[in-house]
Each structure stands twice: as structure tokens, then as C-alpha cells.
Design a protein around this motif. Structure first.
Motif, PDB file in Angstrom:
ATOM      1  N   ASP A 243      20.411   1.878  -2.277  1.00  0.00           N
ATOM      2  CA  ASP A 243      19.123   2.507  -2.095  1.00  0.00           C
ATOM      3  C   ASP A 243      17.799   1.692  -2.732  1.00  0.00           C
ATOM      4  N   HIS A 244      16.761   1.712  -1.991  1.00  0.00           N
ATOM      5  CA  HIS A 244      15.764   0.846  -2.657  1.00  0.00           C
ATOM      6  C   HIS A 244      16.088  -0.654  -2.866  1.00  0.00           C
ATOM      7  N   VAL A 245      16.135  -1.357  -1.663  1.00  0.00           N
ATOM      8  CA  VAL A 245      16.465  -2.856  -1.639  1.00  0.00           C
ATOM      9  C   VAL A 245      15.463  -3.532  -2.162  1.00  0.00           C
ATOM     10  N   PRO A 246      15.427  -4.540  -2.947  1.00  0.00           N
ATOM     11  CA  PRO A 246      14.426  -5.202  -3.341  1.00  0.00           C
ATOM     12  C   PRO A 246      13.763  -5.835  -2.037  1.00  0.00           C
ATOM     13  N   PHE A 247      12.383  -6.035  -2.022  1.00  0.00           N
ATOM     14  CA  PHE A 247      11.839  -6.417  -0.745  1.00  0.00           C
ATOM     15  C   PHE A 247      12.246  -8.236  -0.456  1.00  0.00           C
ATOM     16  N   SER A 248      12.439  -8.765  -1.484  1.00  0.00           N
ATOM     17  CA  SER A 248      12.499 -10.060  -1.493  1.00  0.00           C
ATOM     18  C   SER A 248      14.000 -10.378  -0.899  1.00  0.00           C
ATOM     19  N   GLU A 249      14.965  -9.413  -0.941  1.00  0.00           N
ATOM     20  CA  GLU A 249      16.131  -9.647  -0.357  1.00  0.00           C
ATOM     21  C   GLU A 249      16.487  -9.222   1.109  1.00  0.00           C
ATOM     22  N   THR A 301       1.180  -8.435   0.117  1.00  0.00           N
ATOM     23  CA  THR A 301       1.852  -9.576   0.464  1.00  0.00           C
ATOM     24  C   THR A 301       2.773 -10.136  -0.709  1.00  0.00           C
ATOM     25  N   ASN A 302       2.275 -10.059  -1.823  1.00  0.00           N
ATOM     26  CA  ASN A 302       3.294 -10.644  -2.870  1.00  0.00           C
ATOM     27  C   ASN A 302       4.218  -9.587  -3.631  1.00  0.00           C
ATOM     28  N   ALA A 303       3.602  -8.624  -4.012  1.00  0.00           N
ATOM     29  CA  ALA A 303       4.562  -7.650  -4.705  1.00  0.00           C
ATOM     30  C   ALA A 303       5.501  -7.028  -3.867  1.00  0.00           C
ATOM     31  N   PHE A 304       5.179  -6.808  -2.616  1.00  0.00           N
ATOM     32  CA  PHE A 304       5.970  -6.112  -1.553  1.00  0.00           C
ATOM     33  C   PHE A 304       6.428  -6.857  -0.252  1.00  0.00           C
ATOM     34  N   ASN A 305       6.245  -8.159  -0.365  1.00  0.00           N
ATOM     35  CA  ASN A 305       6.642  -9.016   0.583  1.00  0.00           C
ATOM     36  C   ASN A 305       6.272  -8.354   2.270  1.00  0.00           C
ATOM     37  N   GLY A 306       5.044  -7.667   2.162  1.00  0.00           N
ATOM     38  CA  GLY A 306       4.433  -7.372   3.305  1.00  0.00           C
ATOM     39  C   GLY A 306       4.949  -5.915   3.836  1.00  0.00           C
ATOM     40  N   PHE A 307       5.798  -5.281   3.099  1.00  0.00           N
ATOM     41  CA  PHE A 307       6.516  -4.028   3.436  1.00  0.00           C
ATOM     42  C   PHE A 307       5.642  -2.922   2.744  1.00  0.00           C
ATOM     43  N   ALA A 308       4.407  -3.107   3.008  1.00  0.00           N
ATOM     44  CA  ALA A 308       3.265  -2.052   2.619  1.00  0.00           C
ATOM     45  C   ALA A 308       2.192  -2.101   3.355  1.00  0.00           C
ATOM     46  N   THR A 309       1.294  -1.315   2.976  1.00  0.00           N
ATOM     47  CA  THR A 309      -0.047  -1.022   3.312  1.00  0.00           C
ATOM     48  C   THR A 309      -1.091  -0.932   2.125  1.00  0.00           C
ATOM     49  N   ALA A 362       8.560  -3.909 -10.709  1.00  0.00           N
ATOM     50  CA  ALA A 362       8.461  -5.248 -11.540  1.00  0.00           C
ATOM     51  C   ALA A 362       7.617  -6.192 -11.041  1.00  0.00           C
ATOM     52  N   GLU A 363       7.579  -6.308  -9.779  1.00  0.00           N
ATOM     53  CA  GLU A 363       6.422  -7.140  -9.225  1.00  0.00           C
ATOM     54  C   GLU A 363       5.179  -7.177  -9.364  1.00  0.00           C
ATOM     55  N   SER A 364       4.907  -5.664  -9.069  1.00  0.00           N
ATOM     56  CA  SER A 364       3.589  -5.197  -9.335  1.00  0.00           C
ATOM     57  C   SER A 364       2.988  -5.240 -10.869  1.00  0.00           C
ATOM     58  N   ALA A 365       3.917  -5.246 -11.721  1.00  0.00           N
ATOM     59  CA  ALA A 365       3.700  -5.359 -13.129  1.00  0.00           C
ATOM     60  C   ALA A 365       3.127  -6.890 -13.350  1.00  0.00           C
ATOM     61  N   GLN A 366       4.062  -7.801 -12.713  1.00  0.00           N
ATOM     62  CA  GLN A 366       3.679  -9.231 -13.113  1.00  0.00           C
ATOM     63  C   GLN A 366       2.175  -9.494 -12.453  1.00  0.00           C
ATOM     64  N   LEU A 367       2.148  -9.189 -11.302  1.00  0.00           N
ATOM     65  CA  LEU A 367       0.944  -9.520 -10.447  1.00  0.00           C
ATOM     66  C   LEU A 367      -0.308  -8.844 -11.003  1.00  0.00           C
ATOM     67  N   PRO A 467      -2.141   0.350  -5.659  1.00  0.00           N
ATOM     68  CA  PRO A 467      -2.774  -0.599  -4.818  1.00  0.00           C
ATOM     69  C   PRO A 467      -2.066  -0.927  -3.364  1.00  0.00           C
ATOM     70  N   ALA A 468      -0.770  -0.410  -3.455  1.00  0.00           N
ATOM     71  CA  ALA A 468      -0.120  -0.392  -2.011  1.00  0.00           C
ATOM     72  C   ALA A 468       0.750   0.767  -1.759  1.00  0.00           C
TER      73      ALA A 468
END
Length: 501
Positions: A243-249, A301-309, A362-367, A467-468
Motif C-alpha cells: 500500500d502507498h508505494v513511495p513515488f521514488s520507487e 515534481t520533487n515531493a511527488f515525482n510528478g505523481f500529483a497535480t 516526508a518529502e513534503s516536509a523537507q521541501l 500544495p499538491a
């Protein structure tokens, strides 16, 4: 008057809905002796009983298979009858009559009837239970929950509400057998054999299930501490669905021959959330500065690797209504600096907390921390386990959470005072009045003007920045069928229609 409910983006009559539910998976293969293994982020505070304060995704995944609601939200958002055969309001929407589905058997062998419905609702509303669904049912007068006969219940309401079927589809208000004395006795497609919070749940198909039998005999839910561990377990063959695979993977998983991916559009979104009742975030200038810090395209682009709007901070969609006619502000760190100086908050510093349970959190927090630095704001990110994060739910001044679900219930649950998911403590009398007006309108298409006003107020002041709007990626072993795109981001753990190849 029989209540009818539209699908998201389309209309559907109640008669058609009832037929659809009665044979909800008529095309599924015949049951086989097999095991399906799900991997999901878990919480050490999860429980097997349905009425608790816990609101983790893993808790909902367990409830999904052990318990049923009076109604059920299908993958496209359509609300259909489940343990209720029908729900009918009186003329002024102050009383609803529930006809309980006949022939339903609970896991302990007892017949599910009106007594079970009455006791379940009363237990949810009991303050000593501290059930997370209690505030969702705050329109019910506890003194007017009445058993009419073995299969009929009436609910007297303390305010007119047209949304009773919508609310009872929420996973926080499922039903359980009367007299279960805390035991996990539901009516769902599986019985619970063993459960260790934060580690594993073992379930077996319930042969007397009132609906279509699952196409596998055993379900094992394995709980992990982080998303990377879930993905690694899928690669290593310890689980069948992640469930909920990281977008970077995603890219690397696409290259593995024995794995498949299902990428779903959803209305779910990680949030940057702030307590609107505590300084400095109770100051509208500080809150607007937080909005102006966001470069939303970078989040996509950065936190969601493009898998978002790009998000507008507006909760939605609203069934049958157009999208909001406003946009989020463009990033303007200099204007944000000016607003913070005006509010006496130059050099603002604060902690941002998250459990990172969903992909992109986690990516959103860092960004956000990086973007905030451009406006002279120091953000310290702290990531913790799910149980520790949720144990202080509603206390964090600034946090990364998640928002989503049917607008009819989410608009109240996230933005009305005292609701279980209003962790920003937003309290706006105009919004509250509009929410009550929205709930009293029978025809969905007539709710649009009210909803548009609610969306704008929540976006500009509600405490939850989006944001996304992210997609949901579920990875699974090749040969598995029946996973469904879920508009509310539940693809990875809605497994009733799944079959093993």
C-alpha cells in the motif's frame, strides 16, 4: 421518501444502487484455498475493536475486512446500502428510518438485527468510549435511537440532515454484534484469528458472509514502520500487495517482471497543517505567509515525482458541482517576509512533525523546510512512528497530515469545532453555518453554491494547506486481479474483490 444518492460526477438511483450492492462482485471467481498478504504502515496503538480514538490507515484496513457499515462507499465514491436495506427520512429530515438487511449473520453465529444497530450507535456516541466516529454522528439525539421491530430502527436527529447514508459509509462508524463485550465480532467477509498491533493480523474467510464470498481463504496484514520497509517486503516476497508505494520507487518497480502497479487518481492529499488557535498561526498574516512560501509546482515534481497535480488548498471534489473557481497564490517569499515582519514574526522558527505514513509526506516536509528558508523561516522537521504521532493528534502546532474522503463528511470532520480530524482547531461561525445548510439540502446539485463558499473559506483560513493532490501507487504481485482505482486513496487495502492468479 426513499433516499437516492448520486455517484461522484454522475447520477445513480437508489434502486439501481441496491441491485449493484446485492451482487457487488458477481463476476469474481469462486473461492479458493489461498492466502493474500498485505503490507501497510502500522501503529502500535491499533486495536481489534471498532470504537477507539485511533485513526490510522492500518486500523481502517483491519476494520474494512472484519466489520461492515450500514452503507458502503464504493471505489468511485458511490454510496450504496450495506447492512441497511434502506434509509428513509421524514419530510423535514429530522427522523430517519433504517430497514436492516435481513438474513445477515455475525461472526459469533447470531443474527444481525435492530438490537445490534442500536447498541453500535449508542456505543459510538458514548463519551466513555472516545470513539473517533462520535462527532460524525453528532446530529443524532442519543435519547431517540429506537428499535421499532427486529429489523427496523428510527434515528431522531437534533438538526435536519440529508447526509445520513453518506455518514454511515465512513469506516469510523461500522457496526458490531450486540453483546460482543469488546471482542471483534463483526459481519464482514473475514473473522479475526490473531492480532498483534504494529506487527500482524491474521484473518480467515467468513463462510456465512452476507455478500459475495472473497476469492481467497486467508488474509494476512503485515504492519511496518516505514514505506521503504513495505516496498522491500514486496520485493523480497514476504507480501503480495504494498500500500502507498513511495513515488521514488515507481521507476524501479516498473522494471520488475513479477510485479504490477496500479496508479490511481484520488482526492486525498498530504497537508501542511497549522493550529489556527495558537500563536503565531492564529494570525492571518502568518498563515497567508505560509501559503505564499509554497512553490506548488516544486511539490508536484520533487515531493511527488510528478505523481500529483497542483493543489488550491480546497477540499473536494463536491459531487455534481464544478471545481472551485479560485487558484492558490503564486509563490512570493518576499511578500511572505513582509507579512511576517508586519505580524512581529521575522525570523520565525518552528517544528514540523509527521509520521510519514503516506507517500510524499516526508518529502513534503523537507521541501517545505527548504522553501521556508527563502522567506527567512527556519523549519525543523521531526519524523516519528505512527502511534507516537497520533497519540498527540490535535496538539501539534504544525504538522504534516493527510486529508480526503467524501466531501459531505470530510468538510465537517476536518473543519468543524470538536470534530475528530479538526487538528488545526479551525472555528469559523460562517463556515459552520454553511456546513449545516449544506447538510440540510436534499438534492446534491442544489448544494453547489454553498459548497463553493465553504471551499473558499477553508482554503484561505482553514489551517490545511494542500500544495499538491497526490496519486496513489499500489504495487502488487503479478497474477492478482480485482484491485480497483479508489477515489479516496484506499486502493491498497480495499481487498474484498481481489483474486489470486
Amino acid at each position: 421518501m426513499r433516499f437516492t444518492h448520486p455517484a461522484i460526477g454522475a447520477g445513480a438511483a437508489t434502486a439501481a444502487v441496491l441491485v449493484a450492492l446485492t451482487s457487488c462482485s458477481s463476476g469474481a471467481p469462486a473461492p479458493t484455498t489461498s492466502e493474500l498478504r498485505l503490507g501497510i504502515i502500522g501503529s502500535a496503538d491499533d486495536t481489534a475493536t471498532p470504537y477507539t480514538p485511533t485513526q490510522s490507515t492500518s486500523q481502517f484496513a483491519l476494520r474494512e475486512h472484519v466489520y461492515d457499515g450500514l452503507t458502503y462507499a464504493e471505489a468511485d465514491g458511490t454510496v450504496v446500502m450495506a447492512l441497511a436495506e434502506s434509509m428513509e427520512p421524514n419530510a423535514d429530515l429530522t427522523e430517519w428510518t433504517i430497514a436492516v438487511r435481513p438474513g445477515v449473520v455475525a461472526h459469533d453465529g447470531s443474527a444481525f438485527d435492530a438490537d445490534d444497530v442500536v447498541s453500535s450507535i449508542r456505543e459510538i456516541l458514548d463519551p466513555e468510549t472516545s470513539a473517533s466516529g462520535a462527532r460524525l454522528l453528532d446530529f443524532i439525539d442519543p435519547a431517540r435511537i429506537t428499535k421499532v421491530d427486529e429489523l427496523t430502527v428510527t434515528l431522531g436527529l437534533n438538526r435536519p440532515t440529508a447526509l445520513v447514508p453518506d455518514v454511515f459509509s465512513n469506516e469510523r462508524v461500522v457496526m458490531r454484534a450486540d453483546g460482543a463485550d469488546g471482542e471483534p465480532v463483526g459481519t464482514g467477509p473475514f473473522t479475526l484469528d490473531e492480532f498483534t498491533p504494529g506487527q500482524q493480523a491474521s484473518l480467515t474467510r467468513f463462510d456465512d458472509f452476507w455478500g459475495d464470498a472473497p476469492a481467497y481463504e486467508h488474509l494476512t496484514i503485515r504492519f511496518f514502520q516505514d514505506q521503504q520497509a513495505v516496498t522491500n517486503a514486496l520485493r523480497g516476497g514476504q507480501i503480495d500487495i504494498a500500500d502507498h508505494v513511495p513515488f521514488s520507487e515507481v521507476e524501479s518497480l516498473e522494471g520488475e517482471d513479477d510485479l504490477e502497479l496500479l496508479i490511481s487518481d484520488t482526492n486525498a492529499a498530504p497537508t501542511l497543517s497549522f493550529r489556527r488557535d495558537l500563536p503565531p498561526f492564529d494570525d492571518d498574516r502568518v498563515y497567508e505567509a505560509m501559503r505564499l512560501i509554497l512553490d506548488r509546482e516544486q511539490f508536484v515534481t520533487n515531493a511527488f515525482n510528478g505523481f500529483a497535480t497542483v493543489g488550491t488548498d480546497a477540499l473536494g471534489p463536491v459531487p455534481g458541482c464544478p471545481a472551485p473557481d479560485f487558484a492558490a497564490p503564486e509563490p512570493d517569499p518576499e511578500r511572505a517576509k513582509a507579512l511576517l515582519a508586519e505580524a512581529g514574526q521575522s525570523g520565525l522558527s518552528f517544528e514540523l512533525v509527521t509520521d510519514g505514513a503516506d507517500a510524499g509526506m516526508a518529502e513534503s516536509a523537507q521541501l517545505f523546510a527548504q522553501q521556508a528558508a527563502e522567506a527567512g523561516v527556519t523549519v525543523e522537521v521531526r519524523q516519528m512512528d505512527v502511534a507516537s504521532f497520533l497519540a498527540k493528534w490535535g496538539e501539534w502546532p504544525a504538522y504534516i497530515g493527510a486529508i480526503g474522503g467524501p466531501y459531505s463528511t470530510a468538510a465537517r470532520n476536518y473543519y468543524l469545532p470538536g470534530q475528530s480530524n479538526n487538528a488545526t482547531h479551525f472555528d469559523d461561525p460562517e463556515y459552520t453555518a454553511l456546513a449545516d445548510e449544506y447538510a440540510s439540502i436534499v438534492q446534491p446539485e442544489e448544494r453547489c453554491d454553498v459548497a463553493a463558499k465553504m471551499q473558499r473559506i477553508a482554503a484561505e483560513h482553514g489551517g490545511n494547506l494542500m500544495p499538491a493532490l497526490s496519486q496513489n501507487v499500489t504495487a502488487y504481485r503479478a497474477g492478482i486481479t480485482g484491485l480497483e482505482d479508489n477515489v479516496y486513496g484506499r486502493t491498497g487495502y480495499r481487498l474484498r474483490h481481489v483474486a489470486l492468479g
